[in-house]
Design a protein around this motif. Structure first.
Motif, short mmCIF file in Angstrom:
data_model
loop_
_atom_site.label_atom_id
_atom_site.label_comp_id
_atom_site.label_asym_id
_atom_site.label_seq_id
_atom_site.Cartn_x
_atom_site.Cartn_y
_atom_site.Cartn_z
N ARG A 63 0.98 -0.94 0.15
CA ARG A 63 -0.38 0.34 -0.22
C ARG A 63 0.70 1.02 -0.09
NH1 ARG A 63 -5.42 -1.08 0.65
NH2 ARG A 63 -5.95 -2.39 1.89
N SER A 64 1.72 1.41 0.73
CA SER A 64 3.00 2.58 0.38
C SER A 64 4.29 1.72 0.64
CB SER A 64 2.58 3.13 2.35
OG SER A 64 2.93 2.74 3.11
N GLU A 65 5.15 3.17 0.64
CA GLU A 65 7.22 2.90 1.14
C GLU A 65 6.96 2.36 2.58
OE1 GLU A 65 9.03 2.96 -1.69
OE2 GLU A 65 7.86 2.83 -2.81
N LYS A 66 6.16 2.73 3.38
CA LYS A 66 6.61 2.69 4.47
C LYS A 66 6.82 1.06 4.86
CE LYS A 66 4.33 6.61 6.24
NZ LYS A 66 3.67 7.33 7.38
N LEU A 98 14.40 -6.00 5.22
CA LEU A 98 14.00 -6.90 4.41
C LEU A 98 14.22 -5.92 2.76
CD1 LEU A 98 10.24 -6.98 5.67
CD2 LEU A 98 11.46 -8.60 5.15
N PRO A 99 14.86 -6.74 2.59
CA PRO A 99 15.36 -6.45 1.11
C PRO A 99 14.39 -6.06 -0.07
CG PRO A 99 16.32 -8.10 0.55
CD PRO A 99 15.18 -7.75 2.43
N ARG A 100 14.14 -4.88 -0.55
CA ARG A 100 13.62 -4.82 -1.57
C ARG A 100 13.56 -5.57 -2.99
NH1 ARG A 100 10.86 -0.03 -3.72
NH2 ARG A 100 10.64 1.52 -1.84
N THR A 148 0.80 0.90 -5.62
CA THR A 148 -0.32 1.28 -5.81
C THR A 148 -0.07 3.05 -5.07
OG1 THR A 148 -0.60 1.20 -3.12
CG2 THR A 148 -1.07 -0.39 -4.63
N ALA A 149 -1.56 3.62 -5.73
CA ALA A 149 -1.57 5.48 -6.20
C ALA A 149 -2.05 5.09 -4.23
CB ALA A 149 -2.38 5.99 -6.63
#
Length: 163
Positions: free
Chosen positions: A143-146, A152-154, A162-163
């Motif tokens: 839902r967000s970058e947070k 945790l690696p991307r 998502t917007a």
């Protein structure tokens, strides 16, 4: 009847281990309370993956440890009463996650993971289960970058915002 090896647990790891031992000429008994696959941990949700070549290290950042200690993280949950039982293993995990030991562990782990797709393919063919496997990859949405907090690696593949 006499067996060379007793494998406890008929989940993915237990069944795979039993099959590989059997293929190497060992007499194996596979033991579980239920039929094979009925009490699996569902840890990988049926995903056979090869890109995760680094095991999860014990966090070193104080903010991450504090978040875990106060049960404010999604990736770690615990009950305070359990700490006295897991203090020793947690300390060993912390020590093995230091730079030098972790580098050795990650190298060993990577060599095993590198074989995972091919090894699973052999088992899938032997079980005539090719029709049950989809080779499409996977998609992880947040839902967000947070949500993407260290450690945790991307993922390098398959992320979507998502917007």
């Amino acid at each position: 009847m006499k067996y060379d090896v007793l494998v406890l647990g008929a989940g993915m790891v237990g069944v795979s281990s039993a099959l590989h031992l059997q293929a190497r000429g060992r007499s194996v008994v596979l033991f579980d309370r239920q039929a094979a696959g009925l009490e699996t941990s569902f840890g990988n949700a049926g995903i056979i993956q090869r890109e995760a070549v680094r095991p999860y290290a014990f966090p070193r950042a104080l903010s991450v440890i504090a978040g875990a200690a106060t049960n404010r993280r999604l990736d770690v949950r615990y009950h305070a009463a359990a700490l006295r039982h897991v203090a020793g293993p947690l300390l060993r995990y912390f020590n093995h996650s230091a730079s030098a030991p972790y580098a050795r562990i990650a190298a060993d782990y990577a060599s095993m993971i590198a074989m995972s797709i091919d090894t699973h393919a052999e088992l899938i063919r032997a079980a005539q289960a090719e029709s049950l496997v989809k080779k499409q990859g996977w998609l992880m949405l947040m839902r967000s970058e947070k949500i993407w907090r260290p450690p945790l690696p991307r993922p390098t593949c398959c992320t979507a915002k998502t917007a």
